[in-house]
Enzyme design. Structure first.
Site, PDB file in Angstrom:
ATOM      1  N   PHE A  84       0.805  -1.234   0.000  1.00 47.78           N
ATOM      2  CA  PHE A  84       0.000   0.000   0.000  1.00 47.78           C
ATOM      3  C   PHE A  84       0.833   1.277   0.000  1.00 47.78           C
ATOM      4  CE2 PHE A  84      -2.327  -3.242   2.632  1.00 47.78           C
ATOM      5  CZ  PHE A  84      -3.150  -3.675   1.620  1.00 47.78           C
ATOM      6  N   ARG A  92      -6.288  -2.862 -20.953  1.00 46.53           N
ATOM      7  CA  ARG A  92      -6.323  -4.319 -21.072  1.00 46.53           C
ATOM      8  C   ARG A  92      -6.260  -4.965 -19.681  1.00 46.53           C
ATOM      9  NH1 ARG A  92      -4.101  -8.448 -24.913  1.00 46.53           N
ATOM     10  NH2 ARG A  92      -3.256  -6.775 -26.167  1.00 46.53           N
ATOM     11  N   ASN A 147      -5.911 -10.201 -15.827  1.00 42.31           N
ATOM     12  CA  ASN A 147      -6.588 -11.285 -15.121  1.00 42.31           C
ATOM     13  C   ASN A 147      -7.821 -10.706 -14.418  1.00 42.31           C
ATOM     14  OD1 ASN A 147      -7.441 -13.047 -13.030  1.00 42.31           O
ATOM     15  ND2 ASN A 147      -5.440 -14.059 -13.029  1.00 42.31           N
ATOM     16  N   GLN A 164      -8.772  -6.323  -6.871  1.00 44.40           N
ATOM     17  CA  GLN A 164      -8.142  -5.029  -6.615  1.00 44.40           C
ATOM     18  C   GLN A 164      -9.202  -3.935  -6.480  1.00 44.40           C
ATOM     19  OE1 GLN A 164      -4.442  -4.045  -6.466  1.00 44.40           O
ATOM     20  NE2 GLN A 164      -4.993  -5.998  -5.558  1.00 44.40           N
ATOM     21  N   LYS A 187      -3.342  -0.287 -18.139  1.00 46.83           N
ATOM     22  CA  LYS A 187      -3.325   0.788 -17.151  1.00 46.83           C
ATOM     23  C   LYS A 187      -3.367   0.127 -15.770  1.00 46.83           C
ATOM     24  CE  LYS A 187      -5.855   4.105 -20.005  1.00 46.83           C
ATOM     25  NZ  LYS A 187      -7.162   4.787 -20.181  1.00 46.83           N
ATOM     26  N   GLY A 188      -3.153   0.883 -14.727  1.00 42.12           N
ATOM     27  CA  GLY A 188      -3.134   0.283 -13.394  1.00 42.12           C
ATOM     28  C   GLY A 188      -4.520   0.123 -12.810  1.00 42.12           C
ATOM     29  N   VAL A 189      -4.645  -0.787 -11.847  1.00 40.88           N
ATOM     30  CA  VAL A 189      -5.938  -1.034 -11.208  1.00 40.88           C
ATOM     31  C   VAL A 189      -5.878  -0.966  -9.685  1.00 40.88           C
ATOM     32  CG1 VAL A 189      -6.773  -2.453 -13.104  1.00 40.88           C
ATOM     33  CG2 VAL A 189      -5.551  -3.547 -11.210  1.00 40.88           C
ATOM     34  N   GLY A 190      -4.695  -0.808  -9.117  1.00 40.52           N
ATOM     35  CA  GLY A 190      -4.545  -0.946  -7.669  1.00 40.52           C
ATOM     36  C   GLY A 190      -5.175   0.162  -6.856  1.00 40.52           C
ATOM     37  N   GLU A 191      -5.102   1.377  -7.340  1.00 39.99           N
ATOM     38  CA  GLU A 191      -5.467   2.502  -6.494  1.00 39.99           C
ATOM     39  C   GLU A 191      -6.785   3.168  -6.862  1.00 39.99           C
ATOM     40  OE1 GLU A 191      -1.423   4.401  -5.119  1.00 39.99           O
ATOM     41  OE2 GLU A 191      -1.175   3.346  -6.999  1.00 39.99           O
TER      42      GLU A 191
HETATM   43 MO1  MOS Z   1       1.046   2.594  -3.660  1.00 36.64          MO
HETATM   44  S1  MOS Z   1       0.736   4.219  -2.453  1.00 36.64           S
HETATM   45  O1  MOS Z   1       1.880   3.268  -4.852  1.00 36.64           O
HETATM   46  O2  MOS Z   1       1.442   1.180  -3.052  1.00 36.64           O
END
Ligand code: MOS
Length: 754
Positions: free
Chosen positions: A250, A640, A643, A650, A713-717
């Site tokens: 995180f 894209r 998974n 996420q 692109k990212g999905v985490g945040e």
């Molecule tokens: Mo994050 S705050 O880039 O794990």
């Protein structure tokens, strides 16, 4: 629940068989059966236990430590204090770059925040170390701590977040506000949040001469290795960091933290392996937190509900000795269109540990305030919140006018609203009760997060037995990178997953950069993709130059790799397996390397973000003010999807953090002492199962042809953004009460009792 058909994309021929599959995580079985070895699970022979003694004051000086008493304890081996801590090669307070956060390595008797390490006790057992730390009975010279956002002089930081400008100006904000038919002027407050990964920071260090093996969770193996090398003045290659599993990162494990280094230094000092694990209460100080914010939003709108002004000012805090500024106003100039936009940040210095990145740093608190203000403005204009957003979201970057590399926000709004049933929403607040008499409210928020890429490397190998190997020092924080990246690797080598060996999580592998900013899959994915292309190009060359190969003379452009074979594109019947090619060439294996990084020119040309829309329903007890989130639907478009199973997870994680942000999480700082008072997971509240309703995360199809070759692109945040605001807006819709201090507490909604 809607599923994406990612195979519908015209993927290049080598991609698409593993990518896009909802595979369960490869480490899942290891984790649920307790066989995944986390840092603190390591017990090398002869290992000692180290425990930090920490300051109980937040500002002043340690005047006395009873080291003799601690050393007299039969189990205590050594006590490390500023008086005897082995020298380090450079001052831990020296900064040579933005990512060199200042560290507390017992460099002096000064105390600059509560729970700062003031000594390390090393003992034969954990219990002895804890007891030894107690025996130190520190005495202090106490100075009055600076607590709260008004405790010092306000200043404009030079940059915010990671090198972002403190201010942006577009058009004439004064004119935009003055000429507006409707105006909102509101102030929102968000609290400090402390990193509390399930797995606290932990380190096990084993020295052998000038070599050290370190087991510790990290989101940045290469960055950590480099900092340790510089601090201890030993070559990088002498430092082997193993970080196969993290119990959450995180952002709090993005950079090396003081206690990790203290454990490493302690092990060297005593000449035996040492383990140091932070107890939960020591997570509140030395490993970073999200700074509190006070955000003032002024919006103007014309009579037709088009924004004429967006002004977002964030006031936040850093420590007295280092710089990190929560860039909460950033989001106000990337999402909604307005001819006049101004964003700015100010800050104050407090007696606190230095804040750091925490999941959607900037965007998370910023989106909560912005989406709340947008909701207030929609109401002022007499418009449905969704209609208002549809009328105002930006078609190009609001300030630069750059086109978006892709933006499927309209689809997110449409799919999310349809699934939620938004169309039936009463415009006014406090209109609906459920069968038990609870007030019911619906709110929404727009989600957005930049599509970052950093720098990463990977190496790919194809072996004579037809199997493949991909190596990269990537990090699985629990998000599933070890699975998703292996899927990219399998497709990159055109092999099924079971013919692929995938290694990650160790500093002796190619440096994968940082797992942060939601950029890991794109960055390392591209490195793997490029490494795969390199190794296949080598194989193709071997085959095409060999008269005995059915691929002889095919020309590089005329071959495709599929399922462990190279095929001629003009004649599919002419093909050869990897094994056959290597066997004939007399080689055991071929390898290739690849790098992943943002393409500067593309970033200059396009604005790149993931987008989404979140819809929430809350139920509020009109007598007790108790709030429950009863339903949440998020629809997200992030290019894209490698998974869908992991990605949905996420999104859920982000949406749950949104619940936490809106309703639960805050560090309570004692104004008299500057000490965090709720340093445990009973009182530092985060949502538990009972707080989380059925969540739905819709994966909206999006083909981004520019962001990178894989379209990732990212999905985490992104899941936090939009979500917290949606809940706050739903609370208003249920109760008719606007709460602008977060988390929303019962005492504020209690007055909903009519
Ligand atoms: Mo994050 S705050 O880039 O794990």
């Amino acid at each position: 629940m809607s599923d994406t058909n990612t195979t519908r994309m015209p993927a290049n021929i080598r991609h698409g068989s593993s990518i896009g599959q909802p595979l369960t995580r490869r480490d899942g079985l290891l984790k649920v059966t307790g066989r995944a070895r986390y840092a603190a699970d390591n017990h090398p022979p002869g290992m000692l236990y180290a425990v930090c003694a920490v300051s109980t004051i937040s500002r002043g000086r340690v005047t006395a430590l009873d080291v003799a008493a601690a050393k007299a304890h039969p189990g205590v081996v050594e006590v490390m204090t500023p008086a005897n801590r082995p020298a380090v090669a450079h001052d831990p307070d020296e900064k040579s770059g933005m990512f060199d956060f200042k560290l507390d390595l017992l460099q002096s008797d000064h105390v600059r925040y509560a729970n700062q390490p003031i000594a390390v006790v090393i003992a034969e057992t954990f219990e002895a170390a804890v007891e030894g730390a107690t025996l130190l009975a520190p005495r202090y010279e106490i100075e009055t701590p600076r607590v709260g956002l008004d405790a010092g002089e306000s200043f404009a930081p030079p940059v915010v977040g990671v090198g972002l400008p403190t201010e942006t100006h577009h058009g004439d904000i004064g004119a935009g506000l003055a000429g507006a038919a409707h105006r909102i002027d509101a102030t929102y407050e968000t609290p400090a949040q402390y990193h509390n990964q399930l797995e606290p920071h932990a380190v096990v260090a084993v020295w052998d001469g000038d070599n050290v093996v370190i087991d510790t969770p990290t989101q940045g193996l290469g960055i950590m290795q480099d900092r340790i090398a510089r601090l201890l003045d030993i070559p990088h290659e002498n430092i082997h960091i193993r970080s196969p599993f993290l119990g959450g990162g995180f952002g709090g494990k993005g950079l090396v933290a003081g206690p990790q280094l203290l454990g490493i230094i302690a092990a060297r000092m005593v000449g035996r392996p040492v383990k140091l694990v932070l107890p939960r209460d020591q997570m509140f100080g030395m490993v970073g937190h999200r700074a509190p914010t006070r955000q003032k939003l002024r919006l103007g709108s014309d009579a037709d509900g088009h924004l004429t002004a967006i002004e977002h000012h964030t006031h936040t805090a850093s420590s007295t000795y280092d710089d990190f500024y929560e860039a909460a106003a950033e989001i106000a100039h990337v999402l909604y269109a307005s001819p006049n936009i101004a964003t700015a940040h100010t800050a104050v210095r407090l007696d606190t540990g230095t804040p750091t990145f925490m999941r959607a740093p900037g965007e998370a608190p910023g989106s909560l305030a912005l989406e709340s203000a947008i909701d207030e403005m929609a109401e002022a204009c007499g418009m449905d919140p969704l209609a208002f957003r549809l009328a105002n979201y930006a078609e190009t970057d609001p300030i630069s006018g750059k086109p978006y590399s892709s933006k499927a926000l309209r689809e997110c709004y449409a799919q999310g609203a349809a699934r939620f049933g938004w169309a039936g929403r009463p415009l006014a607040s406090r209109q609906t009760r459920d069968e038990n008499g609870l007030l019911v409210g619906w709110g929404m928020g727009t989600a957005t997060y930049p599509a970052h890429m950093f720098q990463g490397k990977a190496r790919a190998v194809i072996r004579r037995d037809g199997s493949g190997l991909v190596e990269t020092g990537a990090h699985d924080m629990g998000q599933g990178a070890w699975t998703a990246l292996a899927q990219i690797a399998a497709d990159g080598l055109a092999l099924p997953m079971d013919r692929l060996e995938f290694r990650a999580g160790s500093s002796d592998l190619p440096d994968a950069g940082i797992a942060g900013g939601s950029g890991h899959t794109a960055t390392v994915g591209m490195a793997i993709h490029n490494a795969g292309a390199a190794v296949i190009a080598r194989l193709a060359e071997l085959a095409m130059r060999d008269e005995r190969s059915p691929l002889f003379g095919a020309g590089n452009a005329g071959l495709a790799a599929r399922d462990g074979r190279l095929h001629r594109l003009d004649d599919e019947s002419r093909s050869e397996s990897y094994s056959e090619i290597l066997a004939r060439a007399g080689l055991d294996e071929v390898d290739g390397s690849g790098t992943g990084a943002a393409d500067e020119a593309t970033h200059e040309a396009y604005a790149m973000h993931a987008h989404g829309a979140v819809f929430a329903e809350v139920k509020v007890d009109p007598d007790l003010g108790q709030i429950r989130v009863s339903r949440m639907v998020g629809a997200f478009a992030a290019g894209r999807i490698i998974n869908p199973h992991l990605v949905r997870s996420q999104y859920y994680g982000g949406m749950i953090w949104g619940i936490s942000f809106a309703l639960h999480e805050r560090a309570i700082i004692d104004p008299r002492t500057g000490r965090p008072m709720n340093t445990n997971l009973a009182e530092y509240q985060v949502p538990v199962n009972a707080d989380v309703p059925s969540l739905e995360a819709i994966i909206v199809d999006e083909v981004d042809p520019h962001v990178n070759a894989l379209g990732i692109k990212g999905v985490g945040e992104i899941g936090i953004t939009g979500s917290a605001g949606a809940i706050a807006n739903a609370v208003y819709h249920a109760t008719g009460i606007r709460v602008r201090q977060f988390p929303i507490s019962l005492d504020r909604t209690m007055s909903a009792a009519a």
